[in-house]
Design a protein around this motif. Structure first.
Motif, mmCIF file in Angstrom:
data_model
loop_
_atom_site.group_PDB
_atom_site.id
_atom_site.type_symbol
_atom_site.label_atom_id
_atom_site.label_comp_id
_atom_site.label_asym_id
_atom_site.label_seq_id
_atom_site.Cartn_x
_atom_site.Cartn_y
_atom_site.Cartn_z
ATOM 1 N N GLN A 1 0.817 -1.215 0.000
ATOM 2 C CA GLN A 1 0.000 0.000 0.000
ATOM 3 C C GLN A 1 0.847 1.261 0.000
ATOM 4 N N GLY A 2 2.084 1.143 0.422
ATOM 5 C CA GLY A 2 2.901 2.328 0.624
ATOM 6 C C GLY A 2 2.683 2.894 2.018
ATOM 7 N N TYR A 3 3.456 3.909 2.353
ATOM 8 C CA TYR A 3 3.377 4.468 3.700
ATOM 9 C C TYR A 3 2.037 5.153 3.927
ATOM 10 N N GLN A 4 1.432 4.860 5.083
ATOM 11 C CA GLN A 4 0.181 5.503 5.466
ATOM 12 C C GLN A 4 0.455 6.558 6.529
ATOM 13 N N ILE A 5 -0.037 7.751 6.308
ATOM 14 C CA ILE A 5 0.178 8.870 7.221
ATOM 15 C C ILE A 5 -0.418 8.547 8.587
ATOM 16 N N MET B 1 -4.245 7.524 5.196
ATOM 17 C CA MET B 1 -4.087 7.691 3.752
ATOM 18 C C MET B 1 -2.610 7.651 3.382
ATOM 19 N N THR B 2 -2.321 7.216 2.143
ATOM 20 C CA THR B 2 -0.974 7.398 1.610
ATOM 21 C C THR B 2 -0.857 8.857 1.170
ATOM 22 N N THR C 1 8.490 14.417 8.428
ATOM 23 C CA THR C 1 9.037 13.619 9.529
ATOM 24 C C THR C 1 8.023 12.553 9.901
ATOM 25 N N PHE C 2 8.533 11.408 10.314
ATOM 26 C CA PHE C 2 7.695 10.271 10.681
ATOM 27 C C PHE C 2 7.644 10.192 12.201
ATOM 28 N N GLY C 3 6.455 10.360 12.746
ATOM 29 C CA GLY C 3 6.341 10.414 14.198
ATOM 30 C C GLY C 3 5.775 9.184 14.846
ATOM 31 N N GLY D 1 9.588 -9.627 9.318
ATOM 32 C CA GLY D 1 9.643 -8.186 9.102
ATOM 33 C C GLY D 1 8.671 -7.459 10.015
ATOM 34 N N MET D 2 9.075 -6.289 10.504
ATOM 35 C CA MET D 2 8.279 -5.517 11.449
ATOM 36 C C MET D 2 7.461 -4.441 10.755
ATOM 37 N N LEU D 3 6.287 -4.161 11.326
ATOM 38 C CA LEU D 3 5.424 -3.078 10.854
ATOM 39 C C LEU D 3 5.193 -2.075 11.986
ATOM 40 N N PRO D 4 4.894 -0.823 11.649
ATOM 41 C CA PRO D 4 4.597 0.164 12.696
ATOM 42 C C PRO D 4 3.465 -0.323 13.604
#
Length: 226
Positions: A41-45, A87-88, A115-117, A192-195
Motif C-alpha cells: 500500500q505504501g506508507y500511510q500517514i 491515507m498514503t 518527519t515520521f512520528g 519483518g516488522m510493521l509500525p
C-alpha cells in the motif's frame, strides 16, 4: 493516540502471556501476508507525522511542517480540519485536490511526509532496554530486539510473542522461535516488522513440579498455532 493504543496493547499482552500458558496463535505465513499487504500500500500517514503541502500553481497556499494531530486530522487554509491519517501521501493529495477544486482553478498539489512520528515497535519483557523502538526501513525482529539492548540471560528466545494490529480488525498474534533464526535453522522466523507491532520476550519458567531436590528444570511455555 496511536502510541497510547500500542502501549495499552503491550500491557494487555504481558497480562495475557502471564496468565495463560497456552494460547492460539496465527501462522508466520499470515504475518508475512499482512506485511506484504501493508508494504504494498505504501506508507500511510499517522498521527505524529509532519507534512509539507505544496501547491504547484498557487504557492501562496503552501503549508510546511503541518502536524498530524492525535485525532488524525490536519488544519489547512480554505479547508479547515481534514482527516488524513491512514491515507498514503498520493491518496491524501487526490482527496485534497477534490476539495480545493471548489476554491482554486489549478489545485494541483503534492503531500510530502517531512518527519515520521508514529513508526515504532514496542519491545517489552526480557530485554535489556524495554522501549518503543523507532522503525526505520525494512527492519526485522532480531534487529529491533538488538536495538532494545538484546536478550537478557533469562529470556525465553524459543517463545517470543508478537502482536500485529495493522489489520484494523482483530490483531494477529504469533509466537516465534528466535533461537532457530539465530542459528540459521529457520531464518523465516526473523519476521519483518510493521509500525505498531508489539514484541514480548517471555522469561524462562522454572518447572514447579521438580521439587524433589537438585537443580530446578527450566522449561518454555508452549503455543498452539491456529
Amino acid at each position: 493516540m496511536r502510541q497510547a493504543i500500542v502501549l495499552v496493547l503491550a500491557a494487555l499482552l504481558i497480562g495475557l502471556v502471564g496468565c495463560t500458558p497456552k494460547m492460539k496463535t496465527n501462522t508466520i505465513s499470515q504475518f508475512n501476508a499482512e506485511y506484504d499487504r501493508v508494504k504494498g500500500q505504501g506508507y500511510q500517514i499517522q498521527p505524529g507525522d509532519t507534512l509539507d503541502i505544496t501547491f504547484f500553481y498557487t504557492p501562496e497556499y503552501n503549508a510546511t511542517s503541518v502536524p498530524v494531530r492525535p485525532d488524525g486530522r490536519i488544519q489547512l487554509s480554505l479547508v479547515g480540519d481534514f482527516p488524513i491519517a491512514g491515507m498514503t501521501p498520493d491518496q491524501a493529495a487526490a482527496e485534497l485536490k477534490k476539495i480545493y477544486t471548489k476554491e482554486l482553478k489549478n489545485p494541483d498539489l503534492a503531500v510530502i511526509v517531512k518527519t515520521f512520528g508514529a513508526s515504532a515497535v514496542v519491545v517489552q519483557g526480557e530485554v535489556r532496554n524495554p522501549a518503543q523502538i523507532p522503525l526505520i526501513g525494512n527492519a526485522r525482529l532480531l534487529q529491533i530486539i538488538s536495538q532494545a539492548g538484546g536478550f537478557l540471560p533469562t529470556a525465553d528466545i524459543r517463545n517470543v510473542t508478537i502482536v500485529r494490529h495493522s489489520t484494523g480488525g482483530k490483531p494477529l498474534v504469533t509466537v516465534v522461535n528466535l533461537q532457530d533464526a539465530l542459528q540459521g535453522v529457520n531464518p523465516a522466523n526473523d519476521i519483518g516488522m510493521l509500525p505498531g507491532d508489539v514484541v514480548f520476550v517471555r522469561p524462562l519458567k522454572m518447572n514447579n513440579e521438580n521439587r524433589g531436590g537438585g537443580m530446578p528444570v527450566l522449561t518454555a511455555p508452549s503455543a498452539e498455532p491456529e
